[in-house]
Design an enzyme around this catalytic site. Sequence first.
Site, PDB file in Angstrom:
ATOM      1  N   ARG A   1       0.646  11.276   6.879  1.00 21.81           N
ATOM      2  CA  ARG A   1       0.070   9.948   6.653  1.00 21.81           C
ATOM      3  C   ARG A   1       0.861   8.950   7.494  1.00 21.81           C
ATOM      4  O   ARG A   1       2.044   8.721   7.243  1.00 21.81           O
ATOM      5  CB  ARG A   1       0.141   9.581   5.159  1.00 21.81           C
TER       6      ARG A   1
ATOM      7  N   HIS B   1      -0.361  -1.317   7.365  1.00 21.04           N
ATOM      8  CA  HIS B   1       0.875  -1.156   6.596  1.00 21.04           C
ATOM      9  C   HIS B   1       1.804  -2.320   6.978  1.00 21.04           C
ATOM     10  O   HIS B   1       2.850  -2.131   7.583  1.00 21.04           O
ATOM     11  CB  HIS B   1       1.503   0.212   6.871  1.00 21.04           C
TER      12      HIS B   1
ATOM     13  N   GLU C   1      -0.720  -1.030  -0.131  1.00 21.76           N
ATOM     14  CA  GLU C   1      -0.025  -1.879  -1.096  1.00 21.76           C
ATOM     15  C   GLU C   1      -0.260  -3.380  -0.919  1.00 21.76           C
ATOM     16  O   GLU C   1       0.679  -4.129  -0.604  1.00 21.76           O
ATOM     17  CB  GLU C   1       1.478  -1.593  -1.049  1.00 21.76           C
TER      18      GLU C   1
ATOM     19  N   ASN D   1       0.841   5.117  -4.680  1.00 20.30           N
ATOM     20  CA  ASN D   1       2.262   5.199  -4.338  1.00 20.30           C
ATOM     21  C   ASN D   1       3.047   4.971  -5.622  1.00 20.30           C
ATOM     22  O   ASN D   1       2.826   3.980  -6.314  1.00 20.30           O
ATOM     23  CB  ASN D   1       2.652   4.122  -3.327  1.00 20.30           C
TER      24      ASN D   1
ATOM     25  N   TYR E   1       6.986   4.983  -7.352  1.00 16.93           N
ATOM     26  CA  TYR E   1       8.436   5.096  -7.216  1.00 16.93           C
ATOM     27  C   TYR E   1       9.160   5.012  -8.549  1.00 16.93           C
ATOM     28  O   TYR E   1      10.142   5.694  -8.774  1.00 16.93           O
ATOM     29  CB  TYR E   1       8.971   4.000  -6.282  1.00 16.93           C
TER      30      TYR E   1
ATOM     31  N   GLU F   1       2.595   8.160  -1.591  1.00 13.44           N
ATOM     32  CA  GLU F   1       4.028   7.949  -1.377  1.00 13.44           C
ATOM     33  C   GLU F   1       4.752   8.259  -2.675  1.00 13.44           C
ATOM     34  O   GLU F   1       4.301   7.853  -3.757  1.00 13.44           O
ATOM     35  CB  GLU F   1       4.374   6.496  -1.009  1.00 13.44           C
TER      36      GLU F   1
HETATM   37  C1  BGC Z   1       6.162   1.131   1.133  1.00 10.58           C
HETATM   38  C2  BGC Z   1       7.052   1.768   2.158  1.00 10.58           C
HETATM   39  C3  BGC Z   1       8.509   1.604   1.732  1.00 10.58           C
HETATM   40  C4  BGC Z   1       8.693   2.301   0.406  1.00 10.58           C
HETATM   41  C5  BGC Z   1      10.101   2.273  -0.132  1.00 10.58           C
HETATM   42  C6  BGC Z   1       6.579   1.362  -0.285  1.00 10.58           C
HETATM   43  O1  BGC Z   1       6.411   0.170  -0.994  1.00 10.58           O
HETATM   44  O2  BGC Z   1       4.820   1.465   1.366  1.00 10.58           O
HETATM   45  O3  BGC Z   1       6.784   1.227   3.405  1.00 10.58           O
HETATM   46  O4  BGC Z   1       9.404   2.073   2.683  1.00 10.58           O
HETATM   47  O5  BGC Z   1       7.872   1.694  -0.549  1.00 10.58           O
HETATM   48  O6  BGC Z   1      10.501   0.983  -0.421  1.00 10.58           O
END
Ligand code: BGC
Length: 453
Positions: free
Chosen positions: A78, A122, A167, A292, A294, A352
């Site tokens: 991607r 992006h 995002e 995405n 995290y 992601e």
């Molecule tokens: C983004 C990436 C970024 C990652 C880690 C995401 O919000 O799409 O570009 O590097 O988070 O912060």
Amino acid sequence: MTVDRTFPAGFLWGSATAAYQVEGSSTADGAGMSIWDRFAHTPGLIADGDTGDVACDQYRLYRQDVALMRELGLQAYRFSVSWSRVLPQGRGAVNPAGLDYYDRLADTLLENGVEPLVTLYHWDLPAALDDRGGWLNPDSADWFSDYANVMYRKLDGRVKTWATLNEPWVVTDGGYLHGALAPGHKNRFEAPIASHNLMRAHGSAVKAYRAEGKHRIGLVVNLEPKYPASQDPADLAAVARADAYMNRQYLDPVFLGRYPEEMTEIFGEAWPTWPAEDYALIAQPIDWLGVNYYTRNVTRQDPASWPLKATSVRQRQATYTETGWEVFPQGLTDILVWVRDRYGDIPLSVTENGAAFFDPPQAEDGRVQDPLRVSYLRKHLAAVHDAIAQGVKVEGYMVWSLLDNLEWSLGFSKRFGIVHVNFATQARTPKDSARFYAQVVASNGAVLADEGA
Ligand code: BGC
């Protein structure tokens, strides 16, 4: 008891990057400047004065990087297209050398058995368009779909999975509300307008795709489940605002044709009444959704925190990454299930997921040991598997990131790669996490079995 973690046949395993974070040569061969070139070259805005001028030099080293993907057995890549590399002024004349780069990249990936997944935006808006108001200008939807058409016409024969935006929440929260990201504005009145125009641009590009493209187009959002810090009604209301702001603000208009009612509460007089036709444009049916993920957020009310009046509560006894994010794999299962329950059975992909951790220096034998990242990936992959076991249609997983790269305002100080990059020599070294991920891919998840309950 071991749990079988084999993924469904055809599950797509890959990695992700973004143009400004990896390509370098951002103004070479006729490319125009983007807002990130400007931002990075404004002293004090990026940690250590870092810029994306060279980054991972992928513009020149892409063949090597694709060979590495092949060596690791990755099935998909991607990447994003730099709009101003293709259209230096953002509109009008195409820069043939810029377009040719993506043409060669797509061919090289396919020759190596790696499927290209293309994100059109992006975060790197052409600077020339920022001069015309950027995402605050209602014409931005047309600018974006004209650019999208250039890419569809060039690549749709080979690219079968497209994403319009990456995002939109980060673009507006970071770029127009809090100012930590390009173009660096801090304005409560601008943020809703930028968000809305981004979503109109998304809708406009989806509409254009129906005329030009033959495959699949969707949107990529970052989702962060919000959990209440207590059952106090004030905390529960704070959770609703935080969830509306970050998650539902982007998905409700796409799937339900409206904004969450909390938006007026959050922005007050800064939240306009939008024209009815905009809702129809934004709600174009999409073929897939990228998620995405995290971290999560445990939320409580906080009258001092602007504009949400909500804040996150740090968890004791939790692991936090180098970017200060709690490691919470269950949140990934929860958010995937939530998307299906709220919006229906649309095909999803985790576009992601990954973590920045401090990586010890390379050992003499060249090895880079990153056990925390291995553990993060292992647990999050099990979480994806749990969602699939609950019937959620998750079709792929793209680790963030293939390479250590420019982490936006944090510069090169935070490393997310499964492959270590020596920024002085551009040498790539797969970390232990890359070797681990290669085994996951080769076994279609079966090696994750021991993680079971
Ligand atoms: C983004 C990436 C970024 C990652 C880690 C995401 O919000 O799409 O570009 O590097 O988070 O912060």
